[in-house]
Design a protein around this motif. Structure first.
Motif: not given
Ligand SMILES: [Zn+2]
Ligand SMILES: NC(=O)c1ccc[n+]([C@@H]2O[C@H](COP(=O)([O-])OP(=O)(O)OC[C@H]3O[C@@H](n4cnc5c(N)ncnc54)[C@H](O)[C@@H]3O)[C@@H](O)[C@H]2O)c1
Length: 367
Positions: A268, A272, A189, A141, A252
């Motif tokens: 994170h 998510v 992700e 990402d 997000h």
């Molecule tokens: Zn992200």
């Protein structure tokens, strides 16, 4: 009498770059840079943890190839992603005599990548940089797409720039040393890419949970390559995030708020994952998505060990959402799936408004 002079400026620049993916790539970076240089001197910027594991080793390889290289490190962690560290790095670059022809090598996770990219964009009004991502999140990402930036006390990524790297070297074997929690967080992700763009990737993930969790290198290489292809094509289509690129923000909008509410204690990817459950439910309740596919998404997230729930107060979450950059004219905006592998749009726009009343009701149903 006013005289008007027009300074005409039109930009038509080629910012294309190669993303190289392969096992054992790290040790070959200096040789590759000798063949096709990006700068005349290199500053490897990394964090305190990666410096010991890979930083010194990469510096040695540069020296073996008789390339001019220096190593700069700062304390690992999101707390370092701020303007003080930017200034610290800039001063070190000056001390080492890096000039406009020099390049930065960002060796690390998203924190190193975002910080180094931002420094590269302002140092002497902009120098080249290369991404060498070392976390799963950064490999799939953050190393691609040129978003750089730092946090302030008011929130994450509030200062930054769009500044593309000149090359990206992805070596999945670096993930062998990544702590388990960081590795699993990065998988959120990858699941996201499946939901937003590729049913094939989603099904591949479903069929290979154990291999992925066991960090089977060929399986990881495959999911990294597919993820990079998806990110690359979305960025190519909409580099400035005018419409299509916002689909990468699936989950997000709530995730950023959850991260903030947790005082950035949760990772994170964990936020998510919870965010995809929330946004997915919004998609179901607004009639875009089927409940079966929403449950299928949640099952996959859970099978990787990702969280689906977090303790939060709905009012606080909604209040925090208003600080998100995804709010437009005071309305909360969400990107929502319509089937696994495809996002919903209204009149060609992917950002879909959700009223506060609706969201409050949906959140209540989830708790
Ligand atoms: Zn992200
Ligand atoms: N620019 C973008 O498009 C974009 C996209 C998503 C996230 N981000 C940003 O990325 C950041 C998060 O990045 P992250 O999750 O990579 O975290 P991170 O950079 O903080 O790395 C996580 C931890 O793992 C350690 N680590 C990294 N690689 C390792 C390895 N191979 N072996 C052992 N330890 C290793 C690091 O030292 C650090 O302690 C956030 O600041 C987020 O805002 C940016």
């Amino acid at each position: 009498m006013i005289k008007r002079l027009r300074l005409t400026l039109k930009r038509d620049i080629d910012e294309s770059y190669d993303i190289l993916i392969g096992h054992g790539l790290l040790d070959n970076i200096p040789l590759d840079l000798k063949r096709s240089p990006v700068g005349s001197k290199y500053a490897i910027v990394t964090d305190s943890t990666i410096k010991d594991i890979y930083g010194e080793r990469l510096l040695e390889r540069f020296k073996e190839e008789n390339l001019n290289a220096y190593l700069i490190d700062f304390p690992a962690g999101e707390e370092s992603k701020n303007l003080s560290t930017v200034e610290y790095i800039v001063r070190r670059l000056l001390q080492y005599g890096l000039d406009r022809k020099s390049a930065i090598i960002a060796l690390g996770g998203g924190v190193v990548g975002d910080l180094s990219g931002f420094v590269a964009s302002i140092y002497m009004r902009g120098i080249s940089y290369i991404q060498v991502p070392t976390t799963l999140l950064s490999q799939v990402d953050s190393s691609i797409g040129g978003k750089t930036g730092v946090d302030t006390a008011d929130g994450k990524n509030l200062i930054g720039s769009f500044y593309q790297p000149k090359r990206v070297y992805i070596d999945p074997s670096l993930l062998k040393t990544l702590p388990e929690r960081e590795f699993i967080s990065g998988l959120a992700e990858v699941v996201k890419y499946g939901v937003i763009c590729s049913r094939e990737l989603f099904e591949y993930l479903e069929s290979n949970v154990e291999k992925i969790k066991g960090r089977d290198m060929d399986t990881l290489l495959h999911i990294i390559e597919v993820s990079c292809r998806i990110k690359k094509s979305v960025v190519e289509e909409d580099p400035w995030e005018e419409n299509k690129r916002t689909i990468l923000n699936y989950g997000h909008t709530p995730a950023h708020a959850l991260e903030k509410l947790s005082g950035y204690k949760c990772l994170h990817g964990e936020a998510v994952s919870v965010g995809m459950r929330i946004s997915g439910w919004v998609a179901v309740r607004k009639g875009f998505w089927s409940i079966d596919e929403w449950e299928r998404q949640n099952k996959l997230l859970k099978s990787f060990g990702l969280p689906l729930k977090m303790d939060f107060n709905s009012d606080e979450l909604i209040k925090t959402l208003y600080y998100d950059k995804k709010v437009e004219a005071g309305t909360l905006m969400f990107v929502l799936p319509r089937r696994i592998g495809e996002m919903a749009s209204i009149g060609g726009r992917y950002k879909i408004p959700v009223s506060e009343t609706e969201l409050r009701r949906f959140l209540l149903e989830l708790s």
